[in-house]
Scaffold this active site. Structure first.
Site, mmCIF file in Angstrom:
data_model
loop_
_atom_site.group_PDB
_atom_site.id
_atom_site.type_symbol
_atom_site.label_atom_id
_atom_site.label_comp_id
_atom_site.label_asym_id
_atom_site.label_seq_id
_atom_site.Cartn_x
_atom_site.Cartn_y
_atom_site.Cartn_z
ATOM 1 N N TYR A 1 1.095 -1.218 0.778
ATOM 2 C CA TYR A 1 0.310 0.120 0.503
ATOM 3 C C TYR A 1 0.719 1.347 -0.113
ATOM 4 O O TYR A 1 2.010 0.938 -0.453
ATOM 5 C CB TYR A 1 -0.785 -0.039 1.254
ATOM 6 C CG TYR A 1 -2.217 1.100 1.435
ATOM 7 C CD1 TYR A 1 -3.088 1.041 -0.044
ATOM 8 C CD2 TYR A 1 -2.051 1.583 2.108
ATOM 9 C CE1 TYR A 1 -4.111 1.574 -0.044
ATOM 10 C CE2 TYR A 1 -3.242 2.796 2.244
ATOM 11 C CZ TYR A 1 -4.399 2.786 0.620
ATOM 12 O OH TYR A 1 -5.323 3.428 0.760
ATOM 13 N N ARG B 1 -7.140 2.763 2.925
ATOM 14 C CA ARG B 1 -7.628 1.594 3.249
ATOM 15 C C ARG B 1 -6.217 0.359 3.345
ATOM 16 O O ARG B 1 -7.591 -0.644 3.875
ATOM 17 C CB ARG B 1 -7.745 1.066 1.784
ATOM 18 C CG ARG B 1 -8.483 2.276 1.287
ATOM 19 C CD ARG B 1 -9.398 1.342 -0.402
ATOM 20 N NE ARG B 1 -11.001 2.923 -0.023
ATOM 21 C CZ ARG B 1 -11.892 0.874 0.850
ATOM 22 N NH1 ARG B 1 -11.826 0.929 1.195
ATOM 23 N NH2 ARG B 1 -13.327 2.855 0.159
ATOM 24 N N TRP C 1 -11.563 11.467 -3.246
ATOM 25 C CA TRP C 1 -10.268 11.355 -2.613
ATOM 26 C C TRP C 1 -9.559 11.919 -3.163
ATOM 27 O O TRP C 1 -8.715 12.564 -3.761
ATOM 28 C CB TRP C 1 -10.100 10.220 -1.876
ATOM 29 C CG TRP C 1 -10.682 9.306 -0.884
ATOM 30 C CD1 TRP C 1 -11.364 8.848 -0.935
ATOM 31 C CD2 TRP C 1 -10.652 9.545 0.359
ATOM 32 N NE1 TRP C 1 -12.673 8.959 0.849
ATOM 33 C CE2 TRP C 1 -11.842 9.620 1.270
ATOM 34 C CE3 TRP C 1 -9.629 11.521 1.558
ATOM 35 C CZ2 TRP C 1 -11.778 9.612 2.816
ATOM 36 C CZ3 TRP C 1 -9.976 10.794 2.181
ATOM 37 C CH2 TRP C 1 -10.915 10.820 3.201
#
Length: 201
Positions: free
Chosen positions: A10, A16, A106
């Site tokens: 990530y 997330r 976002w």
């Protein structure tokens, strides 16, 4: 039985992937927390099954979708909910939170549009969600059943980000604040919060 080897991929942010990190921390499972730079993303993206992160590599197999990964890790542990009914309630709270978080643009490039949409969500929509969550929690200690589940983790994670965007958001919801503090006080979670890289989102 040997523990699978886990590698989480990530960005260097909570975002997330944080729910996965909380579950790993709570269950005391070793994993590689691989954080990629935004600059490297364009060349990594085309190599992934659906071009999105987080990805969890389990013995080299790529799993995608953060909540599917979280559910897989929480399965057959006390975080999932004790009965199938409780598990459904846990999923429902997680999905309710995720539906709301997913409405934020976002990735919007135009700052003015982004700001306007964020403000609308935080000022007009968030209060309804928070009232519903407050009512659902009521006088209970945790959202579902009588012990912590990953739905409580997800509330703490999502609300942390919402509070960055609007610090007074929970001023009229002391019970929801208390639940945040209960999650943050779980030793494994407290330890992770203290150790994790500090990022805005």
């Amino acid at each position: 039985y040997t523990m699978p080897s886990y590698k989480l991929i990530y960005f260097n942010m909570r975002g997330r992937a944080e729910i996965i990190r909380y579950i790993f921390a709570y269950l005391d499972i070793k994993y590689e927390d691989h954080r990629i730079e935004q600059a490297d993303w364009p060349e990594i993206k085309p190599t992934l099954p659906f071009g999105k992160i987080p990805i969890l590599e389990v013995d080299g197999l790529n799993l995608h979708q953060s909540l599917a990964i979280a559910r897989y890790l929480a399965k057959n542990t006390d975080l999932a909910g004790k009965t199938e009914l409780e598990q459904c309630q846990v999923d429902a709270i997680v999905d309710t939170l995720d539906d709301f978080m997913s409405r934020f643009p976002w990735a919007e490039k135009k700052q003015d549009i982004k700001e306007q949409m964020f403000n609308e969500l935080l000022i007009y929509d968030a209060p309804h969600l928070l009232q519903d969550l407050d009512t659902y929690l009521g006088e209970k200690e945790w959202f579902i059943g009588n012990s912590v589940t990953w739905a409580d983790f997800y509330w703490e994670i999502c609300s942390t980000t919402l509070l960055v965007l609007k610090p007074d958001l929970l001023d009229i919801h002391p019970r929801l604040v208390a639940l945040r503090k209960k999650v943050q006080a779980i030793p494994a979670i407290a330890d992770w919060i203290q150790r994790r890289p500090h990022t805005r989102l």
